[in-house]
Design a protein around this motif. Structure first.
Motif, PDB file in Angstrom:
ATOM      1  N   LEU A  27      18.218  22.247  25.565  1.00  0.00           N
ATOM      2  CA  LEU A  27      18.207  21.168  24.584  1.00  0.00           C
ATOM      3  C   LEU A  27      18.251  21.756  23.181  1.00  0.00           C
ATOM      4  CD1 LEU A  27      17.726  18.229  23.573  1.00  0.00           C
ATOM      5  CD2 LEU A  27      15.266  18.697  23.763  1.00  0.00           C
ATOM      6  N   ILE A  28      19.232  21.309  22.398  1.00  0.00           N
ATOM      7  CA  ILE A  28      19.260  21.580  20.963  1.00  0.00           C
ATOM      8  C   ILE A  28      18.937  20.263  20.265  1.00  0.00           C
ATOM      9  CG2 ILE A  28      20.648  22.283  18.983  1.00  0.00           C
ATOM     10  CD1 ILE A  28      22.289  24.026  20.859  1.00  0.00           C
ATOM     11  N   HIS A  29      17.866  20.263  19.488  1.00  0.00           N
ATOM     12  CA  HIS A  29      17.352  19.039  18.860  1.00  0.00           C
ATOM     13  C   HIS A  29      17.340  19.255  17.352  1.00  0.00           C
ATOM     14  CE1 HIS A  29      13.958  15.759  18.898  1.00  0.00           C
ATOM     15  NE2 HIS A  29      14.885  15.535  17.994  1.00  0.00           N
ATOM     16  N   GLN A  30      18.111  18.436  16.638  1.00  0.00           N
ATOM     17  CA  GLN A  30      18.188  18.531  15.182  1.00  0.00           C
ATOM     18  C   GLN A  30      17.769  17.198  14.571  1.00  0.00           C
ATOM     19  OE1 GLN A  30      20.774  16.921  13.060  1.00  0.00           O
ATOM     20  NE2 GLN A  30      19.608  17.699  11.307  1.00  0.00           N
ATOM     21  N   ARG A  31      17.018  17.258  13.458  1.00  0.00           N
ATOM     22  CA  ARG A  31      16.482  16.049  12.858  1.00  0.00           C
ATOM     23  C   ARG A  31      16.617  16.071  11.344  1.00  0.00           C
ATOM     24  NH1 ARG A  31      13.230  11.989  14.504  1.00  0.00           N
ATOM     25  NH2 ARG A  31      12.200  10.802  12.857  1.00  0.00           N
ATOM     26  N   PHE A  32      16.961  14.887  10.771  1.00  0.00           N
ATOM     27  CA  PHE A  32      16.942  14.651   9.332  1.00  0.00           C
ATOM     28  C   PHE A  32      15.897  13.579   9.031  1.00  0.00           C
ATOM     29  CE2 PHE A  32      21.535  15.963   9.565  1.00  0.00           C
ATOM     30  CZ  PHE A  32      21.411  17.097   8.782  1.00  0.00           C
ATOM     31  N   ASN A  33      15.080  13.822   8.006  1.00  0.00           N
ATOM     32  CA  ASN A  33      14.185  12.812   7.446  1.00  0.00           C
ATOM     33  C   ASN A  33      14.565  12.620   5.980  1.00  0.00           C
ATOM     34  OD1 ASN A  33      12.428  12.562   9.807  1.00  0.00           O
ATOM     35  ND2 ASN A  33      11.708  14.611   9.258  1.00  0.00           N
ATOM     36  N   PHE A  34      14.938  11.389   5.614  1.00  0.00           N
ATOM     37  CA  PHE A  34      15.412  11.117   4.264  1.00  0.00           C
ATOM     38  C   PHE A  34      14.611   9.972   3.661  1.00  0.00           C
ATOM     39  CE2 PHE A  34      18.144   8.570   1.422  1.00  0.00           C
ATOM     40  CZ  PHE A  34      18.397   9.520   0.446  1.00  0.00           C
ATOM     41  N   GLU A  35      14.220  10.132   2.404  1.00  0.00           N
ATOM     42  CA  GLU A  35      13.553   9.062   1.663  1.00  0.00           C
ATOM     43  C   GLU A  35      14.148   8.967   0.270  1.00  0.00           C
ATOM     44  OE1 GLU A  35       9.087   7.475   1.061  1.00  0.00           O
ATOM     45  OE2 GLU A  35       9.416   9.487   0.248  1.00  0.00           O
ATOM     46  N   TYR A  36      14.460   7.744  -0.159  1.00  0.00           N
ATOM     47  CA  TYR A  36      14.908   7.476  -1.520  1.00  0.00           C
ATOM     48  C   TYR A  36      13.956   6.474  -2.150  1.00  0.00           C
ATOM     49  CZ  TYR A  36      17.849   6.582  -5.548  1.00  0.00           C
ATOM     50  OH  TYR A  36      18.318   6.477  -6.833  1.00  0.00           O
ATOM     51  N   ARG A  37      13.379   6.835  -3.303  1.00  0.00           N
ATOM     52  CA  ARG A  37      12.378   6.009  -3.969  1.00  0.00           C
ATOM     53  C   ARG A  37      12.995   5.325  -5.184  1.00  0.00           C
ATOM     54  NH1 ARG A  37      10.175  10.676  -2.257  1.00  0.00           N
ATOM     55  NH2 ARG A  37      10.773  11.737  -4.199  1.00  0.00           N
ATOM     56  N   PHE A  38      12.975   3.989  -5.166  1.00  0.00           N
ATOM     57  CA  PHE A  38      13.427   3.210  -6.301  1.00  0.00           C
ATOM     58  C   PHE A  38      12.276   3.063  -7.299  1.00  0.00           C
ATOM     59  CE2 PHE A  38      15.877   2.021  -2.644  1.00  0.00           C
ATOM     60  CZ  PHE A  38      17.189   2.014  -3.100  1.00  0.00           C
ATOM     61  N   ALA A  39      12.606   2.707  -8.549  1.00  0.00           N
ATOM     62  CA  ALA A  39      11.596   2.615  -9.592  1.00  0.00           C
ATOM     63  C   ALA A  39      10.789   1.325  -9.521  1.00  0.00           C
ATOM     64  CB  ALA A  39      12.247   2.729 -10.969  1.00  0.00           C
ATOM     65  N   ASN A  40      11.285   0.328  -8.792  1.00  0.00           N
ATOM     66  CA  ASN A  40      10.608  -0.971  -8.775  1.00  0.00           C
ATOM     67  C   ASN A  40       9.859  -1.194  -7.465  1.00  0.00           C
ATOM     68  OD1 ASN A  40      12.946  -1.027  -7.357  1.00  0.00           O
ATOM     69  ND2 ASN A  40      13.785  -2.867  -8.298  1.00  0.00           N
ATOM     70  N   HIS A  41       9.065  -0.177  -7.060  1.00  0.00           N
ATOM     71  CA  HIS A  41       8.134  -0.287  -5.938  1.00  0.00           C
ATOM     72  C   HIS A  41       8.812  -0.255  -4.570  1.00  0.00           C
ATOM     73  CE1 HIS A  41       5.319  -1.419  -9.085  1.00  0.00           C
ATOM     74  NE2 HIS A  41       6.081  -2.460  -9.400  1.00  0.00           N
TER      75      HIS A  41
END
Length: 394
Positions: A59-73
């Motif tokens: 098993l080859i397991h690859q993962r991305f975790n992405f977060e984008y924060r807007f200014a209005n909460h």
């Protein structure tokens, strides 16, 4: 991509476009308004059943975790896992369907390659919009709902129950849901959740109240979970240095039967305790007990270990016990020994070692033994499994 998948992507896109960035507060703005991390790991699995031929899987397991924060909460989060599987397990009938199984309202899992020698699967297990303002927060999409007090078995975890034998998926699955939360103090609050299902009769709507008093964390949950009305409670505290936790949930069916299966009342209870000993080896002792009033029957150990669990199927017997001992061999190497005993005389033995190869590299080796008396579930198909997992995080 299914119609529901396209609908979710469109909704996420609209929400992203409808909340443009605004000026940050001087001196408080982050270095950047987004984060991207993840890992790549390779796992070798060697299965040695006592009564059949051995098997080797990769098993080859690859993962991305992405977060984008807007200014209005607002914030947008996405978690994508890509897996390439090869080996003897691909010969199991319908194995490709098991790999691509997505139990959520939206089917966000797809086998992009299905061949006799390899299966490549991609799945979004996190995909949600988050909003926070003052004492209020809301979340919509696919995310993990963690209503657990315990660390081994979680009767209060109505949404994301998991197997203690899973050695690869530390993030655990998410749920497709809408959550609204309100903080009532430093450690007190209320959460309300609606989680749809493709069959409306299985929709979930639940509420949790949690708080802290005199060193006791506690929670009360209630609502509808699939075919049941539910009521539960949990606690966590410390007594003379030992952590003590407990959870109980009562399930009351809303109908007598479903798809030809008779439904019954059920109570699931789990208590656990752990104690850390002082010293350079950081010894940890943990014990847990699980009780299920009416456990569901299962005909196969392989079926029980491979299918998704829920809060009522954490075990296949009335009583189950767990014992674990962990300690540091060196500052870079930690060993753990665990055992599980089921009252049908099945048992599990596990030995694992986490070794830090470098700052971003880790090696995990595991030995698992499933066995028991001749009439027990694990005893009918005893087996030994070996895992070697090397992981690079970025």
């Amino acid at each position: 991509m299914t119609k529901r998948s396209r609908t979710l992507w469109l909704a996420v896109g609209v929400m992203c476009l409808s909340h443009p960035s605004a000026a940050q507060i001087p001196g408080l703005e982050p270095e950047k308004n987004w984060d991207l991390d993840g890992y790549v790991k390779y796992m070798l699995t060697y299965s040695n059943p006592d009564n059949s031929s051995n098997a080797i899987d990769h098993l080859i397991h690859q993962r991305f975790n992405f977060e984008y924060r807007f200014a209005n909460h607002f914030a947008f989060n996405a978690g994508l896992r890509n897996r390439a599987l090869a080996g003897d397990s691909l010969d199991i009938p319908m194995y490709e369907q098991l790999v691509s199984l997505d139990t959520g309202y939206w089917d966000l899992s797809k086998n992009v390659i299905e061949q006799d020698s390899v299966i490549v699967n991609s799945q979004f297990d996190r995909l949600f919009m988050d909003w926070h303002k003052d004492d209020w927060n809301a979340r919509v999409g696919r995310f993990r709902i963690n209503w657990s007090m315990n660390t081994v078995w979680n009767p209060n975890d109505l949404f994301n129950a998991y197997s203690i034998y899973d050695v690869d998926y530390e993030e655990r699955a998410g749920s497709d849901a809408i959550m609204l939360g309100h903080s009532l103090g430093f450690a007190d609050g209320v959460e309300v959740i609606f989680s749809p299902d493709t069959s409306q009769v299985l929709n979930d709507y639940t509420v949790r109240y949690y708080g802290n008093d005199s060193g006791w964390d506690y929670q009360v949950i209630g609502g509808k979970n699939a075919l049941d009305n539910v009521l539960g409670a949990g606690f966590a505290t410390d007594w003379h240095g030992a952590g003590i936790r407990g959870e109980v949930t009562w399930f009351k069916p809303r109908r007598d039967s479903y798809q030809g299966i008779t439904l019954n009342d059920n109570t699931v209870l789990s208590l656990e305790s752990d104690y850390s000993f002082s010293g350079e080896n950081n010894w940890l002792l943990r014990a847990a007990w699980l009780y299920i009033e009416k456990p569901e029957e299962t005909q196969s150990a392989r079926r029980y270990l491979s299918l998704p669990l829920n809060a009522k199927t954490l075990s296949f017997t009335h009583h189950t016990g767990y014992l674990e001992l962990g300690f540091d061999l060196t500052p870079l190497s930690r060993m753990s020994v665990s055992t599980v005993y089921y009252d049908d005389n099945s048992y599990f033995l596990g030995l694992s070692n986490h070794y830090s190869l470098a700052n971003d590299w880790q090696l995990l080796t595991i030995i698992q033994r499933f066995d028991g008396t001749s009439r027990s579930l694990f005893g009918t198909t005893p087996a030994t499994l070996l895992f070697a997992n090397i992981k690079w995080s970025f």
